[in-house]
Design a protein around this motif. Structure first.
Motif, PDB file in Angstrom:
ATOM      1  N   VAL A  30      -1.272   3.379   1.050  1.00 14.51           N
ATOM      2  CA  VAL A  30      -0.859   3.084   2.420  1.00 14.51           C
ATOM      3  C   VAL A  30       0.195   4.100   2.834  1.00 14.51           C
ATOM      4  CG1 VAL A  30       0.159   1.366   3.945  1.00 14.51           C
ATOM      5  CG2 VAL A  30      -1.238   0.645   2.000  1.00 14.51           C
ATOM      6  N   GLY A  41      -0.838   0.547   9.484  1.00 17.21           N
ATOM      7  CA  GLY A  41      -0.568   1.894   8.994  1.00 17.21           C
ATOM      8  C   GLY A  41      -1.836   2.607   8.626  1.00 17.21           C
ATOM      9  N   ASN A  73      -6.993  -0.924   6.775  1.00 20.06           N
ATOM     10  CA  ASN A  73      -6.176  -1.101   7.970  1.00 20.06           C
ATOM     11  C   ASN A  73      -6.373  -2.513   8.532  1.00 20.06           C
ATOM     12  OD1 ASN A  73      -6.624  -1.004  11.158  1.00 20.06           O
ATOM     13  ND2 ASN A  73      -4.819   0.200  10.611  1.00 20.06           N
ATOM     14  N   ALA A  98       3.348   2.842   7.271  1.00 20.96           N
ATOM     15  CA  ALA A  98       3.353   1.468   7.772  1.00 20.96           C
ATOM     16  C   ALA A  98       4.777   1.199   8.254  1.00 20.96           C
ATOM     17  CB  ALA A  98       2.923   0.496   6.684  1.00 20.96           C
TER      18      ALA A  98
END
Lengths: 308, 308
Positions: free
Chosen positions: B78, B69, B107, B81
């Protein structure tokens, strides 16, 4: 005193930089063809820019040279500089001996990328996309030229993007260079006009359907090159240089049109904001000569490698 | 004590590194789906690898997490994802609070590229080309992860190379990812086999014409990706990782065949020696978890940027 030369197919630019990296003197003279004529022209350019600067040869500390072709930056040897009629030339040694100064040699596009970065006062990661006879890019990160593991960084002109495209001078098919370069333009728009690019863009402005199509193809090639640079190196900015950059906004506008069309179908592409990350190199900046002077004056070759 | 997590769609790898960067402890547990389950699984992985190591939570100095993600490395947030059912998660803050340690997030492909570079004891410039569900690469230069200006370096899966290719999940057409990835394989070789890639390669070995064609298309996509990485960043070596890398030499051989064919027509391409600059990531190395631990333990984010 730092001196830089940009040896092109028709002329040599020579500059002297002051301590802050500003251009203190500048001359332009014609280039000869063949190894001996290239060296003689280069020596003359050095002598003339020194006079222009009101200095003497003894004042020169370092000389950097940007030249087309394959350059061994360790030895200062030049190979396959086809436009200059040079198959092999120990340029650093021969020129250095004639003018009594240390000479470093670099590929002209790589030198221009460093010069543009310096002249435009860029920071972070940026690239020069050079649209000359061929297409190549130079990448600079935090003021440091990125040469790559074998000096091949930025050779994006030979990335194929169309399996049904024209055969490239490199032997592959559909390379970016086959459309977005002076040679690509000449292939798609054969012309005896003194400035075929201007003729093409004028014809496109006048609505000529074939000219519109060729202009569109060139713009798509440039847009593809921008996308490649951002999706690999992720430079913040791409500066377009080389002969075609003299078209200025007349080239940039159709490139942005292509990007906008592509972005219509791709939120991902939109998120890259490619249209905002491109600008043209202003004309008459002598970016390659300035970059060459900067490369020539680095203490060691390691200093121009991206070291952690 | 440096701890690293690799949070994937089905499992979490957790490692503890010793002072020399060797793996001192390793556990693998299943991943939950959705933000709360992801954090709970991550916390459990941390606690279990600490027990495995014979240590205590208080001994943890830093934690690094690799996760698919979009990752804001500054904040440890994040986004998107998709495989984990996570739209938005303040992973660094939430996990950090639960286990009482500083958490950095990156990542997963970028983390894996740094881990592979470290585990394979590479030097200079190298890339990991990850062939998972999608395709992405991570670039490391002199031991330092190259994130690019906006964290997008190495996103080569979304470079189009065939104007008549399939529509990609990104909205563009003919991206490298549409052929050289797990999702590309699934599109071209629909199958209910537990391991479709093995089924495809077995069928190709048995001479099935369609399987031969699909294998060839995948190999050409991988070869194109190698060419892109060398002609932009000019990495010395490309290591192939991700699910498809488990095919090992069965994938590498057809990739080299394609390169040899292409090289037949192009001395330029031959000079790049791409076939000698690629290898497979050995299986079971936990490269992403190791890379995450290394990223987690850097003093500042700047330390993992390529600074001159």
């Amino acid at each position: 005193m730092r001196l830089g030369l940009d040896i092109g197919g028709t002329k040599i630019d020579a500059v002297v930089l002051d301590d802050d990296g500003g251009v203190r003197a500048h001359v332009r003279i014609p280039t000869g063809t063949g190894p001996e004529a290239v060296v003689t022209s280069a020596e003359r350019a050095v002598r003339e820019v020194v006079i222009q600067d009101g200095s003497e040869l003894d004042d020169i500390q370092t000389i950097g040279v940007g030249i087309p072709g394959m350059v061994d930056t360790e030895t200062g040897h030049v190979h396959h500089a086809v436009n200059l009629g040079v198959a092999d030339l120990a340029l650093a040694d021969v020129l250095g001996e004639r003018v009594g100064a240390r000479v470093r040699v670099e590929n002209d596009v790589k030198a221009a990328s460093l010069g543009a970065y310096h002249l435009l006062q860029l920071d972070g990661a940026a690239a020069l996309l050079n649209l000359g006879t061929g297409m190549a890019a130079g990448v600079v990160v935090n003021g440091v030229l990125w040469r790559g593991a074998r000096g091949g960084a930025g050779e994006i002109g030979h990335i194929p993007f169309d399996p049904f495209g024209a055969v490239c001078s490199c032997g592959q098919r559909g390379c970016l260079e086959t459309v977005a370069s002076g040679s690509g333009l000449a292939r798609m728009w054969p012309s005896s006009a003194p400035l075929p690019a201007l003729e093409l863009f004028d014809a496109a402005d006048a609505g000529d359907p074939r000219a519109l199509q060729v202009r569109r193809t060139i713009a798509a090639g440039v847009a593809s090159a921008l996308r490649v640079l951002v999706l690999t190196v992720d430079v913040e900015l791409v500066v377009i240089g080389g002969g075609l950059s003299n078209l200025g906004d007349r080239l940039l506008a159709p490139v942005r049109e292509v990007l906008t069309e592509w972005e219509h179908d791709s939120a991902f592409l939109r998120s890259l904001e490619l249209g905002e990350r491109v600008r043209m190199l202003p004309p008459h900046l002598s970016a390659a000569a300035v970059g060459a002077a900067l490369i020539g004056s680095t203490e060691t070759l390691d200093a121009v490698e991206p070291v952690a």
